[in-house]
Structure formats: C-alpha cells, structure tokens
Design a protein around this motif. Structure first.
Motif, PDB file in Angstrom:
ATOM      1  N   ARG A 236     -25.315  52.143  23.239  1.00 34.15           N
ATOM      2  CA  ARG A 236     -24.846  53.456  22.828  1.00 34.15           C
ATOM      3  C   ARG A 236     -23.948  53.290  21.601  1.00 34.15           C
ATOM      4  O   ARG A 236     -23.003  52.486  21.610  1.00 34.15           O
ATOM      5  CB  ARG A 236     -24.069  54.137  23.953  1.00 34.15           C
ATOM      6  CG  ARG A 236     -23.639  55.563  23.629  1.00 34.15           C
ATOM      7  CD  ARG A 236     -23.104  56.281  24.856  1.00 34.15           C
ATOM      8  NE  ARG A 236     -21.831  55.754  25.307  1.00 34.15           N
ATOM      9  CZ  ARG A 236     -21.173  56.212  26.377  1.00 34.15           C
ATOM     10  NH1 ARG A 236     -21.720  57.180  27.117  1.00 34.15           N
ATOM     11  NH2 ARG A 236     -20.018  55.682  26.740  1.00 34.15           N
ATOM     12  N   ALA A 237     -24.273  54.017  20.547  1.00 34.51           N
ATOM     13  CA  ALA A 237     -23.484  53.976  19.320  1.00 34.51           C
ATOM     14  C   ALA A 237     -22.441  55.090  19.332  1.00 34.51           C
ATOM     15  O   ALA A 237     -22.471  55.987  20.172  1.00 34.51           O
ATOM     16  CB  ALA A 237     -24.397  54.114  18.104  1.00 34.51           C
ATOM     17  N   LYS A 238     -21.536  55.060  18.349  1.00 32.34           N
ATOM     18  CA  LYS A 238     -20.460  56.059  18.329  1.00 32.34           C
ATOM     19  C   LYS A 238     -20.970  57.436  17.916  1.00 32.34           C
ATOM     20  O   LYS A 238     -20.377  58.456  18.271  1.00 32.34           O
ATOM     21  CB  LYS A 238     -19.341  55.626  17.398  1.00 32.34           C
ATOM     22  CG  LYS A 238     -19.731  55.548  15.922  1.00 32.34           C
ATOM     23  CD  LYS A 238     -18.541  55.154  15.067  1.00 32.34           C
ATOM     24  CE  LYS A 238     -18.921  55.110  13.581  1.00 32.34           C
ATOM     25  NZ  LYS A 238     -17.751  54.749  12.741  1.00 32.34           N
ATOM     26  N   ASP A 239     -22.098  57.474  17.161  1.00 33.67           N
ATOM     27  CA  ASP A 239     -22.658  58.750  16.760  1.00 33.67           C
ATOM     28  C   ASP A 239     -24.123  58.558  16.398  1.00 33.67           C
ATOM     29  O   ASP A 239     -24.640  57.438  16.365  1.00 33.67           O
ATOM     30  CB  ASP A 239     -21.888  59.361  15.584  1.00 33.67           C
ATOM     31  CG  ASP A 239     -21.741  58.401  14.405  1.00 33.67           C
ATOM     32  OD1 ASP A 239     -22.684  57.635  14.132  1.00 33.67           O
ATOM     33  OD2 ASP A 239     -20.670  58.403  13.768  1.00 33.67           O
ATOM     34  N   GLU A 240     -24.821  59.665  16.126  1.00 40.12           N
ATOM     35  CA  GLU A 240     -26.255  59.611  15.842  1.00 40.12           C
ATOM     36  C   GLU A 240     -26.553  58.808  14.583  1.00 40.12           C
ATOM     37  O   GLU A 240     -27.508  58.042  14.526  1.00 40.12           O
ATOM     38  CB  GLU A 240     -26.807  61.025  15.695  1.00 40.12           C
ATOM     39  CG  GLU A 240     -28.299  61.071  15.405  1.00 40.12           C
ATOM     40  CD  GLU A 240     -28.836  62.483  15.293  1.00 40.12           C
ATOM     41  OE1 GLU A 240     -30.059  62.631  15.091  1.00 40.12           O
ATOM     42  OE2 GLU A 240     -28.039  63.432  15.406  1.00 40.12           O
ATOM     43  N   ALA A 241     -25.732  58.967  13.563  1.00 36.85           N
ATOM     44  CA  ALA A 241     -25.975  58.262  12.300  1.00 36.85           C
ATOM     45  C   ALA A 241     -25.911  56.752  12.494  1.00 36.85           C
ATOM     46  O   ALA A 241     -26.723  55.995  11.940  1.00 36.85           O
ATOM     47  CB  ALA A 241     -24.969  58.708  11.247  1.00 36.85           C
ATOM     48  N   ALA A 243     -26.449  55.108  15.362  1.00 34.23           N
ATOM     49  CA  ALA A 243     -27.612  54.701  16.157  1.00 34.23           C
ATOM     50  C   ALA A 243     -28.851  54.590  15.281  1.00 34.23           C
ATOM     51  O   ALA A 243     -29.625  53.624  15.377  1.00 34.23           O
ATOM     52  CB  ALA A 243     -27.846  55.691  17.294  1.00 34.23           C
ATOM     53  N   GLN A 244     -29.053  55.582  14.397  1.00 32.25           N
ATOM     54  CA  GLN A 244     -30.212  55.561  13.523  1.00 32.25           C
ATOM     55  C   GLN A 244     -30.131  54.412  12.523  1.00 32.25           C
ATOM     56  O   GLN A 244     -31.143  53.771  12.202  1.00 32.25           O
ATOM     57  CB  GLN A 244     -30.326  56.889  12.778  1.00 32.25           C
ATOM     58  CG  GLN A 244     -31.561  57.001  11.883  1.00 32.25           C
ATOM     59  CD  GLN A 244     -32.856  56.864  12.666  1.00 32.25           C
ATOM     60  OE1 GLN A 244     -33.015  57.426  13.747  1.00 32.25           O
ATOM     61  NE2 GLN A 244     -33.796  56.088  12.124  1.00 32.25           N
ATOM     62  N   SER A 245     -28.928  54.136  12.042  1.00 26.23           N
ATOM     63  CA  SER A 245     -28.747  53.044  11.095  1.00 26.23           C
ATOM     64  C   SER A 245     -29.105  51.700  11.721  1.00 26.23           C
ATOM     65  O   SER A 245     -29.779  50.868  11.107  1.00 26.23           O
ATOM     66  CB  SER A 245     -27.299  53.032  10.597  1.00 26.23           C
ATOM     67  OG  SER A 245     -27.078  51.935   9.741  1.00 26.23           O
ATOM     68  N   TRP A 246     -28.655  51.485  12.973  1.00 24.68           N
ATOM     69  CA  TRP A 246     -28.991  50.242  13.666  1.00 24.68           C
ATOM     70  C   TRP A 246     -30.485  50.178  13.972  1.00 24.68           C
ATOM     71  O   TRP A 246     -31.112  49.117  13.848  1.00 24.68           O
ATOM     72  CB  TRP A 246     -28.176  50.112  14.956  1.00 24.68           C
ATOM     73  CG  TRP A 246     -26.838  49.484  14.726  1.00 24.68           C
ATOM     74  CD1 TRP A 246     -25.640  50.112  14.625  1.00 24.68           C
ATOM     75  CD2 TRP A 246     -26.582  48.087  14.536  1.00 24.68           C
ATOM     76  NE1 TRP A 246     -24.636  49.200  14.386  1.00 24.68           N
ATOM     77  CE2 TRP A 246     -25.186  47.957  14.334  1.00 24.68           C
ATOM     78  CE3 TRP A 246     -27.377  46.953  14.519  1.00 24.68           C
ATOM     79  CZ2 TRP A 246     -24.588  46.711  14.115  1.00 24.68           C
ATOM     80  CZ3 TRP A 246     -26.775  45.709  14.305  1.00 24.68           C
ATOM     81  CH2 TRP A 246     -25.401  45.592  14.106  1.00 24.68           C
ATOM     82  N   LEU A 247     -31.077  51.302  14.370  1.00 25.52           N
ATOM     83  CA  LEU A 247     -32.519  51.320  14.620  1.00 25.52           C
ATOM     84  C   LEU A 247     -33.278  50.903  13.364  1.00 25.52           C
ATOM     85  O   LEU A 247     -34.169  50.043  13.410  1.00 25.52           O
ATOM     86  CB  LEU A 247     -32.959  52.721  15.051  1.00 25.52           C
ATOM     87  CG  LEU A 247     -34.477  52.900  15.220  1.00 25.52           C
ATOM     88  CD1 LEU A 247     -34.942  52.304  16.534  1.00 25.52           C
ATOM     89  CD2 LEU A 247     -34.865  54.362  15.150  1.00 25.52           C
TER      90      LEU A 247
END
Length: 491
Positions: A236-241, A243-247
C-alpha cells in the motif's frame, strides 16, 4: 557500482502483515530484483473508507480461524445462491502436491453467509466425493456439478500456512493475488519472525497489478508476485500517484527483461528439437475468468503456431512441454476485445475472449489485462498470429465419409477444397475440387457433420468427419480471414 547500472530506486510503502495489519517496509528497485526490508515504526493509519488493520478485506475483529478448529475435520452445509454459486475460489491440487484450498471467500455470497468457512480451509470432500487426491480441474468439476445444497468436509491445517507464503496466491504475508471482489476473512499468516527478514522478488516475468485487489477506494494498493509464484508482496502506497509510479517503474524494469526471457524460451524449444513454427513471439501474464471458481493468473507464451498457457514461468524443457493449456492459433478465434459487457466480475475490466475449435467442441476463455496498451498489444498479436499460422500451415487434412465412401478432405489456403479417395494399390482419386471463391455457405451440426455448398450441381456437400467438426470450421475461417488480409482488407 558497475558502469552502466542505475542506482536502485527506494521508497517507504506498507506491506500487509499478520491479521491484516500494515507494516512499514523499504522497497529497493534494482534492474532485476525488488528488495523489501522492514522499516522502523508502524505504517500510517488506514485511509478514509478502509478497514482497520485487523479488518482488512472486510473481516470482522477476531475473525481469524479459532485455534480450536486447527486440524479438526468439519462439515459445513452451503446453500448456493442463484447468482454467484458457492462464492469461493480454490487453488492447489494433486499436480501442485497440495490439497484443494479455499483461496477466496466472496463477501455476501453463499460460503460467506455460513460464517463457518475460512480462507486456507482444505476441502477434503464435496457431497461425499473425496477430493483429497483431486487435481485442481477435478475439484472445479466436482464443485460445478453440485446442486443447490452442498456439503463440504473441510479442515484448516496450520502447517499449510507456508503454502500461502510460497505460492502465486500467497506471499511473504498471505493474500490471494486475484480477488475480484471483497474477501471476508484472511487466514492466519506467517509469524512475525518471517516479517523481520528482508525479501527479494526477481523481476524476470514477475506479475504486477493494481487492478485485481480488495476494495481500494483511494487506489493505493499494489501487488507483485515472482514468476514462479514463490514470493509475493501486497503493498500500500501513501497515495494513488505513488502507487502508479511504483507500478510503472516495476513494469519498466520487468519489461526490460522480457527479451532475455524470450531468448531463454527459444533456446529451450531449440534444445528440445522443436519443429518450425515454435518461435516465441510474445510472453506475458493474463488473468483468466474461470467458469465457477473466480480467476487465475496464467503466463501466456505466444509462438508462431500456438498459444501456450502456464501457471508459472517454465524453467526447463520438460516444464515448457507441459502447459496448462495449448491452443493452435489456426483453430482459435478472437471474438471480443475491449471493456467486457454484462459481467459482474469484469464490468470495469479490459478483456478479450477467445474461442477454440476442438474435437470436443468449442472452448471459450475470457482474459483480462492491466492496461489498454496491453489489451491492444495482445489483440494485434493474436489476430496477426492466426493469420501468420494460416500462412505457415498452408494445408490441413481430415478423414471423412462422403456418400458412404471413406475419403480425405484437404483444405489449402490457396488451392481450396479437395475431396479424394485412395483405394488399396491404386493412386489417389480426386472426387471433388473447389476453390475458396466458390464457397457460398458452410455450416455444421456441432457433432460430426460438416456442410459445404459451392453452388454446383452436386448441391450441398455433407461430410461426416467422425468427430466434432469445429476444428475444421475454425480453420476454414482462419484461412478465409488470412486471404482477406492479403488483399489489405480488415478480416
């Protein structure tokens, strides 16, 4: 640092831990591996709309398997609903040297309403049919054949918990990789000692997704699983951005390794003395919707002639030669590509459907992908692959009976249709020969009869193929589609 190698990307995320709690971890993304190590201090509190730690996936506080139930055989009666069936997904099976395990319990459906089943329960029998030695497919069929009321004999075995760690459906901390909806309970997970150790996920053909996860109102979840299914991470990332960046970063690193994977697979095929037409064109993960047991992730290997599906990346020639499914492209048709319609599981998914003509009839498969780009790529590769296979194969033949005489039906992409007979000691006799351009109509009875009409004086030709004609029907379509494509038209 060696010249030419990037500095690893690092960052703090959260990893789902025992009881569904979130633990802070440090990710380190190198060119060929993702490292995960514990970070000091607890992770941030759950965001708005999320369950607290012990209630992840909709579980109630204290909903873990009671200690008293461990290793106890239990009988649970489940009444199926009109929609959703039993409401469970399963994994394991004799071929995996594991029992049949409940991997998902879908919230609000029949199994969930019993409040007596748990993720991690081994299904020992269904309605008296022993499943202790069943393969995964045998278990799926046994569950499909049940009536309205289903009696399951189950047992939660504590020693199975490492399976949730060492499988494509488990992880350093256990979860199922492809839940399509909310899951109520999570099984007892790995002991805290396991979570204090650093882990490394090889990026070569790893599975990474932000779609097939529990309810994620803030779009912060991320899932990574190694190609062999032995290590998986639910993050779980701190925010959507973030999470998308890591993806994107993980996908880019994994994508850079795909050419190496294709070369390794080609070498295995060559070493096995594979015939022409087995060159590897593409390899990637697909998520298949199963008829009655949720979804599963499959590694798809596309060759010049076949679509091969595996549960994990084949590491040897022997494993490469034993796919879960193998479909000849010339007898396979893409029938849908885009956002699926009317499917509860795939309402918002990007998906495509394939139909394959076999001697047992038509088999249909629905797959979903992570992004529109992936969907467009697979759509183009499959359509082009079918046309390429038709050009490569050129001709197919099948034994048949016509007007009471044993014959051979040959279909050539350029020469068209030929029906011939061979008497003992005599040369082949051509009984009928017609080009594709003369074909006015073709149909079949779905059992053994193929009907062809060339508009000639002989009228409709009725051929008994002695088995399901769908393979020949699909091949005729592939030849026609390839011929139209030659003309620069859309087939």
């Amino acid at each position: 640092m060696a010249a030419g190698r990037r500095a690893p990307r690092t960052g703090l995320l959260e990893l789902r831990g025992p009881g569904g709690q979130w633990l802070r971890v440090l990710l380190s993304l190198a060119e060929d591996a993702l490292g995960v190590s514990p970070a000091d201090g607890p992770g941030p509190a759950a965001g708005p709309g999320e369950a607290p730690a012990a209630q992840l996936n909709g579980g109630d506080p204290g909903s873990a398997v009671p200690e008293a139930l461990a290793n106890i055989r239990r009988t649970v009666r489940v009444v199926k609903q009109d929609v959703g069936g039993l409401g469970i997904s399963i994994k394991g099976g004799r071929e995996n040297k594991m029992p049949i395990l409940i991997s998902k319990i879908f919230k609000g459906l029949a199994a969930d309403q019993t409040e007596a089943l748990y993720v991690g329960d081994a299904i020992l029998a269904v309605n008296g049919t022993d499943l202790s030695e069943a393969t995964h497919d045998e278990a799926v069929q046994a569950l499909k054949k049940t009536g309205k009321e289903v009696v399951l004999e189950v047992k939660y075995m504590k020693e199975i918990s490492p399976y949730f760690k060492n499988s494509s459906s488990g992880a350093t901390v256990s979860w199922d990789p492809s839940p399509a909806t909310l899951q109520k309970r999570s099984s007892p997970l790995l002991p805290p000692k396991e979570l204090r150790e650093a882990r490394t996920v090889p990026l070569k053909m790893c599975y990474v997704s932000r779609k097939c996860l529990p309810t994620d109102p803030e779009h912060r979840y991320l899932e990574v699983c190694s190609a062999d299914g032995r290590i998986a991470l639910f993050l779980r990332a701190k925010d959507e951005a973030t999470a998308q960046s890591w993806l994107s970063a993980i996908q880019a690193s994994a994508g850079a390794l795909v050419p190496r994977v294709k070369e390794e697979l080609r070498a295995q095929l060559a070493g096995a003395g594979a015939v022409a037409g087995r060159d590897v064109k593409h390899v990637g993960w697909l998520t298949e919707q199963l008829p009655s047991a949720g979804t599963r992730n499959l590694l798809a290997v596309l060759t010049e002639k076949e679509l091969l599906l595996y549960s994990s990346l084949p590491q040897s020639r022997d494993a490469l030669g034993k796919p879960v499914h193998s479909y000849p492209l010339i007898a396979t048709r893409l029938v849908h590509s885009g956002p699926a319609k009317g499917s509860a599981l795939y309402e918002a998914e990007l998906s495509f459907a394939l139909r394959s003509g076999t001697r047992l009839g038509v088999q249909t498969h629905l797959f979903s992908l992570e992004s529109p780009r992936d969907l467009a790529l697979w759509t183009r590769l499959l359509v082009d692959g079918t046309h390429g296979a038709a050009e490569l194969v050129q001709e197919v033949s099948a034994a048949c009976t016509w007007k009471g005489q044993d014959c051979t039906l040959s279909i050539h992409i350029d020469k068209g249709f030929t029906i011939s007979a061979t008497e003992p000691g005599l040369s082949k006799t051509i009984l009928l020969q017609q080009p594709f351009e003369k074909l006015q109509m073709s149909s079949d009875d779905g059992t053994k009869m193929l009907y062809l009409d060339f508009g000639g004086p002989e009228g409709e030709i009725q051929l008994d193929l002695h088995s399901c004609p769908k393979t020949i029907v699909f091949i005729i379509h592939s030849f026609l589609s390839a011929k139209v494509t030659r003309l620069g038209l859309l087939a």
